[in-house]
Design a protein around this motif. Structure first.
Motif, PDB file in Angstrom:
ATOM      1  N   VAL A  10     -58.849   3.087 -38.671  1.00 45.12           N
ATOM      2  CA  VAL A  10     -57.472   3.106 -39.178  1.00 45.12           C
ATOM      3  C   VAL A  10     -56.663   1.968 -38.569  1.00 45.12           C
ATOM      4  CG1 VAL A  10     -55.317   4.435 -39.165  1.00 45.12           C
ATOM      5  CG2 VAL A  10     -57.469   5.556 -39.752  1.00 45.12           C
ATOM      6  N   VAL A  11     -56.787   1.767 -37.261  1.00 44.08           N
ATOM      7  CA  VAL A  11     -56.070   0.672 -36.604  1.00 44.08           C
ATOM      8  C   VAL A  11     -56.515  -0.664 -37.193  1.00 44.08           C
ATOM      9  CG1 VAL A  11     -55.775  -0.557 -34.417  1.00 44.08           C
ATOM     10  CG2 VAL A  11     -55.572   1.923 -34.489  1.00 44.08           C
ATOM     11  N   GLY A  12     -57.807  -0.837 -37.407  1.00 44.29           N
ATOM     12  CA  GLY A  12     -58.314  -2.069 -38.004  1.00 44.29           C
ATOM     13  C   GLY A  12     -57.763  -2.286 -39.402  1.00 44.29           C
ATOM     14  N   ALA A  13     -57.695  -1.223 -40.205  1.00 45.25           N
ATOM     15  CA  ALA A  13     -57.151  -1.338 -41.557  1.00 45.25           C
ATOM     16  C   ALA A  13     -55.668  -1.697 -41.529  1.00 45.25           C
ATOM     17  CB  ALA A  13     -57.369  -0.029 -42.319  1.00 45.25           C
ATOM     18  N   VAL A  14     -54.920  -1.086 -40.625  1.00 47.39           N
ATOM     19  CA  VAL A  14     -53.492  -1.392 -40.511  1.00 47.39           C
ATOM     20  C   VAL A  14     -53.295  -2.847 -40.096  1.00 47.39           C
ATOM     21  CG1 VAL A  14     -51.415  -0.886 -39.154  1.00 47.39           C
ATOM     22  CG2 VAL A  14     -52.764   0.980 -40.109  1.00 47.39           C
ATOM     23  N   ILE A  15     -54.081  -3.309 -39.140  1.00 45.79           N
ATOM     24  CA  ILE A  15     -53.990  -4.712 -38.717  1.00 45.79           C
ATOM     25  C   ILE A  15     -54.356  -5.634 -39.875  1.00 45.79           C
ATOM     26  CG2 ILE A  15     -55.051  -6.465 -37.234  1.00 45.79           C
ATOM     27  CD1 ILE A  15     -55.248  -4.270 -35.069  1.00 45.79           C
ATOM     28  N   PHE A  16     -55.400  -5.297 -40.610  1.00 43.34           N
ATOM     29  CA  PHE A  16     -55.837  -6.119 -41.731  1.00 43.34           C
ATOM     30  C   PHE A  16     -54.747  -6.215 -42.796  1.00 43.34           C
ATOM     31  CE2 PHE A  16     -58.093  -6.637 -45.787  1.00 43.34           C
ATOM     32  CZ  PHE A  16     -58.809  -7.796 -45.526  1.00 43.34           C
ATOM     33  N   VAL A  17     -54.171  -5.091 -43.175  1.00 38.10           N
ATOM     34  CA  VAL A  17     -53.101  -5.089 -44.178  1.00 38.10           C
ATOM     35  C   VAL A  17     -51.875  -5.830 -43.648  1.00 38.10           C
ATOM     36  CG1 VAL A  17     -51.476  -3.594 -45.427  1.00 38.10           C
ATOM     37  CG2 VAL A  17     -53.914  -3.032 -45.370  1.00 38.10           C
ATOM     38  N   GLY A  18     -51.538  -5.593 -42.385  1.00 33.99           N
ATOM     39  CA  GLY A  18     -50.393  -6.294 -41.792  1.00 33.99           C
ATOM     40  C   GLY A  18     -50.579  -7.802 -41.791  1.00 33.99           C
ATOM     41  N   LEU A  19     -51.763  -8.261 -41.448  1.00 36.54           N
ATOM     42  CA  LEU A  19     -52.030  -9.701 -41.466  1.00 36.54           C
ATOM     43  C   LEU A  19     -52.012 -10.250 -42.893  1.00 36.54           C
ATOM     44  CD1 LEU A  19     -54.807 -10.044 -38.757  1.00 36.54           C
ATOM     45  CD2 LEU A  19     -52.464 -10.894 -38.643  1.00 36.54           C
ATOM     46  N   GLY A  20     -52.473  -9.459 -43.847  1.00 33.52           N
ATOM     47  CA  GLY A  20     -52.420  -9.886 -45.248  1.00 33.52           C
ATOM     48  C   GLY A  20     -50.990 -10.050 -45.730  1.00 33.52           C
ATOM     49  N   VAL A  21     -50.138  -9.089 -45.393  1.00 33.48           N
ATOM     50  CA  VAL A  21     -48.722  -9.183 -45.761  1.00 33.48           C
ATOM     51  C   VAL A  21     -48.081 -10.375 -45.074  1.00 33.48           C
ATOM     52  CG1 VAL A  21     -46.472  -8.030 -45.543  1.00 33.48           C
ATOM     53  CG2 VAL A  21     -48.483  -6.741 -46.304  1.00 33.48           C
ATOM     54  N   TRP A  22     -48.365 -10.566 -43.802  1.00 33.70           N
ATOM     55  CA  TRP A  22     -47.820 -11.711 -43.072  1.00 33.70           C
ATOM     56  C   TRP A  22     -48.274 -13.023 -43.705  1.00 33.70           C
ATOM     57  CZ3 TRP A  22     -50.504 -15.484 -40.241  1.00 33.70           C
ATOM     58  CH2 TRP A  22     -49.693 -16.352 -39.520  1.00 33.70           C
ATOM     59  N   PHE A  23     -49.549 -13.116 -44.061  1.00 36.70           N
ATOM     60  CA  PHE A  23     -50.069 -14.326 -44.687  1.00 36.70           C
ATOM     61  C   PHE A  23     -49.341 -14.611 -45.995  1.00 36.70           C
ATOM     62  CE2 PHE A  23     -52.869 -16.315 -47.795  1.00 36.70           C
ATOM     63  CZ  PHE A  23     -53.123 -17.525 -47.165  1.00 36.70           C
ATOM     64  N   LEU A  24     -49.169 -13.577 -46.826  1.00 33.99           N
ATOM     65  CA  LEU A  24     -48.476 -13.783 -48.097  1.00 33.99           C
ATOM     66  C   LEU A  24     -47.032 -14.208 -47.876  1.00 33.99           C
ATOM     67  CD1 LEU A  24     -49.887 -10.803 -50.156  1.00 33.99           C
ATOM     68  CD2 LEU A  24     -50.446 -13.235 -50.398  1.00 33.99           C
ATOM     69  N   TRP A  25     -46.377 -13.654 -46.888  1.00 36.21           N
ATOM     70  CA  TRP A  25     -44.988 -14.021 -46.589  1.00 36.21           C
ATOM     71  C   TRP A  25     -44.913 -15.468 -46.113  1.00 36.21           C
ATOM     72  CZ3 TRP A  25     -42.262 -15.095 -41.985  1.00 36.21           C
ATOM     73  CH2 TRP A  25     -40.878 -15.104 -42.122  1.00 36.21           C
ATOM     74  N   VAL A  26     -45.798 -15.853 -45.191  1.00 36.79           N
ATOM     75  CA  VAL A  26     -45.809 -17.231 -44.695  1.00 36.79           C
ATOM     76  C   VAL A  26     -46.178 -18.195 -45.823  1.00 36.79           C
ATOM     77  CG1 VAL A  26     -47.051 -18.839 -43.191  1.00 36.79           C
ATOM     78  CG2 VAL A  26     -46.240 -16.659 -42.297  1.00 36.79           C
ATOM     79  N   HIS A  27     -47.163 -17.827 -46.620  1.00 41.07           N
ATOM     80  CA  HIS A  27     -47.596 -18.692 -47.717  1.00 41.07           C
ATOM     81  C   HIS A  27     -46.456 -18.905 -48.715  1.00 41.07           C
ATOM     82  CE1 HIS A  27     -50.472 -20.694 -50.263  1.00 41.07           C
ATOM     83  NE2 HIS A  27     -50.167 -19.908 -51.271  1.00 41.07           N
ATOM     84  N   ARG A  28     -45.666 -17.893 -48.955  1.00 42.25           N
ATOM     85  CA  ARG A  28     -44.519 -18.021 -49.860  1.00 42.25           C
ATOM     86  C   ARG A  28     -43.526 -19.048 -49.339  1.00 42.25           C
ATOM     87  NH1 ARG A  28     -40.434 -13.222 -50.311  1.00 42.25           N
ATOM     88  NH2 ARG A  28     -39.600 -14.379 -48.580  1.00 42.25           N
TER      89      ARG A  28
END
Length: 149
Positions: A126-144
């Motif tokens: 669960v912690v790994g999934a939360v980190i993965f999703v959080g990094l994905g959201v961060w990446f999309l925000w930075v990429h924008r």
């Protein structure tokens, strides 16, 4: 454990590393390909090591926490302190400690070790999934923001 349950992990790792390396290598000129490849590999190994350390600490910490009461019960049933310490630390230690106990106490300790390990593994997932999703959201925000600038 059956091999078909392990396969998605083994297949998934080369896919994400291949995609990441492809993005890195496609973003640099040919004369910098060696440096880019080495930085990509360093990042891959660093990320994998950090992930194992963090998720391993989560799983091990939860295992130790959940084993405190069952080990105390086993100690009152006659388990020596050295074996109790090993049972609190690892599943293998719990299996070794259970061999020194009467059948009923050994069964309870082994069941607790199984539940504690499974709980720690699930929490790490669960912690790994939360980190993965959080990094994905961060990446999309930075990429924008990079695309706008």
């Amino acid at each position: 454990m059956r091999a078909d349950r392990v396969q998605p992990v083994v297949v998934g790792d080369p896919v994400d590393r291949g995609l990441g390396t492809g993005v890195v290598m496609g973003a640099v000129p040919a004369e910098r390909a060696g440096s880019a490849a080495s930085m990509s590999e360093t990042g891959n190994f660093f990320g994998a090591s950090l992930g194992m350390a963090v998720l391993g600490a989560v799983g091990a910490g939860l295992y130790r926490q959940r084993m405190a009461d069952p080990v105390a019960d086993a100690t009152s049933a006659g388990l020596p302190e050295g074996a109790a310490h090993q049972a609190r630390e690892t599943v293998a230690g719990a299996v070794g400690a259970a061999q020194r106990l009467p059948d009923r106490a050994a069964s309870g300790l082994l069941r607790a070790a199984h539940d504690a390990f499974t709980g720690g593994l699930c929490a790490a997932g669960v912690v790994g999934a939360v980190i993965f999703v959080g990094l994905g959201v961060w990446f999309l925000w930075v990429h924008r923001w990079v695309r706008r600038g």
